[in-house]
Design a protein around this motif. Structure first.
Motif, PDB file in Angstrom:
ATOM      1  N   UNK A 597       0.844  -1.186   0.000  1.00 23.03           N
ATOM      2  CA  UNK A 597       0.000   0.000   0.000  1.00 23.03           C
ATOM      3  C   UNK A 597       0.882   1.239   0.000  1.00 23.03           C
ATOM      4  N   UNK A 598       0.268   2.388  -0.290  1.00 20.28           N
ATOM      5  CA  UNK A 598       0.990   3.644  -0.263  1.00 20.28           C
ATOM      6  C   UNK A 598       2.035   3.716  -1.351  1.00 20.28           C
ATOM      7  N   UNK A 599       3.129   4.331  -1.026  1.00 15.21           N
ATOM      8  CA  UNK A 599       4.203   4.473  -2.001  1.00 15.21           C
ATOM      9  C   UNK A 599       4.784   3.128  -2.419  1.00 15.21           C
ATOM     10  N   UNK A 600       4.662   2.143  -1.545  1.00 12.25           N
ATOM     11  CA  UNK A 600       5.168   0.816  -1.899  1.00 12.25           C
ATOM     12  C   UNK A 600       4.391   0.188  -3.045  1.00 12.25           C
ATOM     13  N   UNK A 601       3.214   0.718  -3.337  1.00 10.11           N
ATOM     14  CA  UNK A 601       2.387   0.160  -4.406  1.00 10.11           C
ATOM     15  C   UNK A 601       2.405   1.034  -5.662  1.00 10.11           C
ATOM     16  N   UNK A 602       3.140   2.145  -5.645  1.00  9.39           N
ATOM     17  CA  UNK A 602       3.250   2.980  -6.854  1.00  9.39           C
ATOM     18  C   UNK A 602       4.206   2.298  -7.827  1.00  9.39           C
ATOM     19  N   UNK A 603       3.729   2.029  -9.034  1.00 13.03           N
ATOM     20  CA  UNK A 603       4.491   1.262 -10.007  1.00 13.03           C
ATOM     21  C   UNK A 603       4.955   2.167 -11.140  1.00 13.03           C
TER      22      UNK A 603
END
Length: 964
Positions: A597-603
């Protein structure tokens, strides 16, 4: 001697006085006793338990004791008997002097609850003191001109006893010139005067010696004497005369030494030296001369000692005036002592409590005290007060006694200790006071539940944590003390998503530290809450709860997952791009997701490798693959693109996907070009790894099974070798059994069915606990033609692997009705199918002989033809049982319920064959001899026997003849 007489008299005293009980608040009673002085130690004063109506158990449990304040202890209490005894010898004169009555005052105090009783013991006087004169001798100078009736004052004797035991009378001896005159005075004392009754003549007798005897009134009477020396002088016929018979003076207590009290005066009408008067104190009271003095010349009386109103309120002083001629007169000086406020109140803590529970009710007694001021009037009036702002008050229970009690509720958490200051002041001017401080501890009661520092708790923890990690600490405080304030933390039994919360977290019972039990995954659970209970150690325990919420923070622990295009190893997917495609033509779109979630999920999408980088590009945010120039005929048909999908986590994670692009206008063209398209090397590497792993696992299992099989084979071979080397016979020898019972001469036979096994028979399925059995058929001629069957089984071979109990044999192995022993063609009832019914027709002797002969021949033939590799079945059959119904034992041996074939050892078999042939020959000869005797004895009486049925041996023999 005087003391010995007093001891004898003490034993005769009876302690019989009054008892009075006063009910005055906390003073529950009062009792008085009267005892004589000088009683021996341990003498009984009184039964205090009986007189006060107290139980001896109450005296013990209440820790009864005597309280005497600052006085000496003359009395002791014996709690076990409930009596008070003399502790120290009491001298009334030392204790009280001339004061009457003389009494000891003390209190008896008990606790739980606090009670006390007043006890007054009056000390009565005994005649233990003789009259004593201060001087050893008295000297008088009397003029010869003294007239008859002239008086001469004598020094009085002093007797410490009082009353009847005190000084009573005087005697003068001799009485030639003088007689004794006693004159009573207002204070009860007697004035002693020597009166001249006969004129003196100095020329005849210049010195006269007299003896004055003082006598008391005790029993026995005691006396004291003094010598009187009289010197006869020349004429002095006038004696001094005081101006007053009684002089009075007053002085304030604690006055300074040398204070003038008064001046006395006496006149002598004589002249010269005969008229010179001198003054002196002649008082017989002990201690007067230590307090007062008189000037011999002028008669001034001054204070030389310290007078105390509390000791004596007034004094009487005897004053004598004497002229030079020896004439004298006496007078009395009464000195009154004025009281001043010079004594502070005396506070005596009779009983105190060091601690009290905080839940004690109001009016609980904390302490009992007595307050006394020896001053008089207002100087002795005392009032007691407490310090302010404390939940206590003081109450006056009786004259001079006070109780300290609680006035309101106590709370240890507000005040755990009180320093109670009691101040007692008199009403004198100026006022004097005394103070005492009592320290009282408030004992704790578990009346406060633990309180958490916060109403709720929230904590954050990053996923993928290590189990046992400390998250944070909950803290609760308990206002109580000691064990009641010891807080323990308990995790409430709740569930999170159907799973007990104890599988997620744990709480330390002592410190309240919350630890993780498992590693959390943000993608599975994002937050949860539970309750922690804080419980104190009181009885009963008190507790409180708090809600704790744990929030899981995401961590970049998941790489992006490519949803499209789908990567498979079995099929090849390619995107077609027509050669007429313009710039910006969308070839395909790479679709990927990240479960974080969050920035960890920005692809973000990047083109890693491409056959022609100048032809395609990938959108950084959307993953769209577009052409960046015009497609030409020179471009290769097969285009391979590798796209990297990367998230925005720290550190970032990525995934790659291969996109196959075909630059063509038709599908057949694409198909021809992609048939030899090779797979990704990475997929081939993965497949090779799994194949190698599978091969290793299969090889390991094969080797393991092979080792197990070899171990089992070796074990069985060792067991067979052990059995092979044993001495068990292969073909056992069975001697014939003949017996003549009941004296009837009828031959009885025993039929044995015995099975023996070889060393290799352990490999078969035959397992039983009794391999050898004996079936005994007995024919009793005395019965009605029935045959009884007896069976005895003996175990011949104990095989280790055989079970203790053998399963029953298969039912199909049992002999049918035609195969059972009996006359040929005879039928039996249904119960004979199981071999339990009676035999229908007993065999005759001829049939028995015929069957026996056939069996013997058959055995000999079988023994001769029995070769190696077979197992013999030795059987003795009944006369009606033919061998044709028995399996062929020359070929093999059939075991019921088994398909195994048993073989024997050839060496053992040959030995057994030789022994058996010898025994069979002996059996045949004995049988023929017995048969002939039996036929000859029964031929005349028995009818012709029926035709014997074929026995197995006879059938076997006939069959052989037919074959020949």
């Amino acid at each position: 001697m005087v003391q010995g007489e007093m001891s004898d008299r003490t034993m005769t005293w009876q302690v019989l006085l009054f008892i009075s009980v006063l009910s005055l608040s906390s003073v529950h009673g009062q009792v008085s006793y009267s005892i004589p002085e000088e009683m021996a130690k341990g003498s009984l004063v009184g039964n205090i338990a009986q007189d006060l109506g107290l139980d001896i158990k109450r005296l013990k449990s209440g820790n009864a004791r005597i309280h005497v304040g600052n006085s000496a202890e003359y009395i002791e209490l014996i709690k076990e008997r409930g009596v008070i005894l003399i502790k120290e010898r009491i001298d009334r004169e030392t204790l009280c002097g001339q004061t009457t009555p003389c009494a000891l005052h003390f209190q008896i105090i008990m606790e739980n609850p606090i009670e006390f009783y007043r006890v007054t013991t009056e000390i009565t006087d005994i005649n233990d003191n003789a009259p004593v004169f201060k001087k050893d001798a008295m000297k008088f100078e009397i003029s010869e001109s003294a007239v008859i009736g002239a008086k001469f004052v004598l020094e009085r004797a002093f007797d410490s006893d009082i009353g009847a035991n005190g000084l009573q009378s005087y005697f003068l001896n001799p009485t030639e010139h003088f007689i004794l005159k006693l004159q009573g005075q207002a204070d009860g004392s007697k004035k002693v005067e020597m009166v001249l009754q006969k004129p003196l003549d100095r020329e005849k007798r210049e010195q006269i010696s007299l003896v004055l005897t003082a006598l008391d009134g005790g029993e026995p009477k005691m006396t004291g004497t003094v010598q009187i020396h009289v010197t006869v002088l020349d004429v002095n016929d006038n004696a001094p005369v005081f101006t007053q018979a009684i002089y009075k003076a007053s002085v304030v207590e604690n006055s300074k030494r040398g204070t003038l009290l008064t001046a006395v005066s006496a006149n002598d009408i004589d002249h010269g030296s005969n008229g010179l008067v001198t003054y002196s104190i002649s008082s017989s009271i002990d201690g007067i001369l230590d307090l007062f003095e008189i000037d011999e010349s002028n008669g001034e009386v001054r204070l030389i000692g310290k007078v105390d109103y509390e000791t004596a309120k007034h004094y009487q002083i005897d004053i004598e005036a004497k002229d030079q001629g020896g004439l004298s007169d006496s007078s009395k000086l009464v000195v009154d002592i004025a009281d001043v406020n010079d004594n502070n109140p005396l506070i005596d803590m009779m009983s105190t409590s060091k601690s009290v529970a905080e839940n004690s009710p109001s009016q609980t007694i904390i302490a009992v005290m007595s307050v006394h001021d020896p001053d008089s009037d207002n100087n002795g009036v005392v009032n007691c007060v407490l310090s302010e702002n404390i939940p206590f008050t003081i109450k006056s229970t009786s004259n001079g006694f006070y109780s300290l009690v609680t006035d309101s509720d106590l709370d240890r958490e507000r005040a755990s200790e009180y320093n109670i200051s009691v101040t007692c002041s008199d009403e004198g001017v100026p006022s004097l006071s005394s103070s005492v401080t009592l320290t009282l501890q408030i004992s704790d009661v578990n009346d406060n539940a633990p309180v958490f520092e916060r109403s709720s708790y929230e904590a954050y923890i990053i996923e993928n944590n290590t189990p046992g990690l400390s998250i944070f600490t909950v803290k609760a405080r308990d206002a109580d003390w000691n064990q009641n304030a010891r807080v323990s933390y308990i995790l409430e039994d709740t569930s999170v998503n159907g799973v007990p919360v104890s599988s997620y977290v744990s709480v330390s019972a002592d410190s309240g530290v919350i630890h993780t039990v498992r590693s959390f995954d943000y993608e599975q659970i994002k937050d949860f809450q539970f309750h922690v209970k804080a419980q104190d150690g009181g009885s009963p325990p008190l507790s409180s709860n708090v809600t704790v919420k744990i929030m899981i923070q995401d961590q970049n622990d998941n790489a992006p997952q490519v949803l499209y295009p789908v990567q498979t190893s079995s099929s090849l997917v390619a995107e077609m791009v027509p050669r007429s495609a313009d710039v910006g033509y969308i070839v395909t779109k790479v679709v990927a997701v990240d479960v974080d979630s969050g920035q960890n999920a920005w692809l973000s999408y990047k083109l890693q490798k491409a056959t022609d980088r100048a032809l395609f590009e990938v959108g950084l945010q959307n993953g769209e693959i577009r052409t960046i120039r015009q497609v030409t005929d020179k471009d290769a048909v097969k285009q391979r693109l590798t796209v990297v999908v990367e998230d925005n986590g720290q550190p970032s994670r990525s995934a790659t996907v291969n996109v196959n692009v075909a630059v063509a206008d038709s599908f057949p063209e694409v198909l021809s070009e992609f048939t030899d398209f090779t797979h990704d090397k990475e997929n081939n590497d993965s497949l090779t790894f799994y194949l190698v792993l599978a091969l290793a696992v299969v090889s390991f299992l094969f080797i393991t099974c092979l080792v197990v099989i070899i171990s089992v084979k070796v074990y069985r071979w060792r067991q067979s070798r052990i059995l092979y080397h044993s001495n068990l016979p292969v073909i056992p020898y069975y001697p014939p059994r003949y017996a003549d019972t009941l004296g009837t001469g009828t031959l009885q036979h025993v039929y044995n069915y015995e099975v023996c096994r070889t060393t290799d028979s352990r490999k078969s399925d035959c397992k039983f606990s009794r391999p050898c059995s004996q079936n005994v058929l007995i024919m009793d001629p005395s019965s009605t033609g029935t045959m009884q069957r007896m069976q005895s089984e003996n175990n011949m071979l104990d095989e280790p692997e055989s079970p203790l109990e053998q399963k029953p044999p298969n039912a199909d192995w049992r002999f049918t009705q035609g195969q059972r022993p009996g006359p040929s063609g005879a039928g039996g009832p249904p119960e004979m199918v199981m071999g339990t019914g009676p035999w229908p027709n007993p065999p005759t002797e001829a049939e028995q002989l015929q069957a026996l002969m056939a069996a013997a021949n058959e055995v000999s033939e079988a023994t001769a033809t029995l070769g190696p590799g077979t197992m013999g079945l030795s059987t003795r059959y009944s006369p009606q049982f033919t061998l044709q119904h028995v399996p062929d034992y020359r070929q093999n041996v059939y075991i019921p319920g088994s398909t195994a074939t048993l073989t024997s050892n050839p060496q053992q078999q040959q030995q057994q064959q030789q022994q058996q042939q010898q025994m069979l020959m002996q059996q045949q000869m004995a049988t023929q001899h017995q048969t002939l005797q039996a036929q000859s004895s029964e031929a005349a009486t028995q009818p012709e026997p029926p035709k014997a049925a074929q026995t197995p041996a006879s059938k076997k023999k006939s069959t052989k003849k037919e074959k020949k």
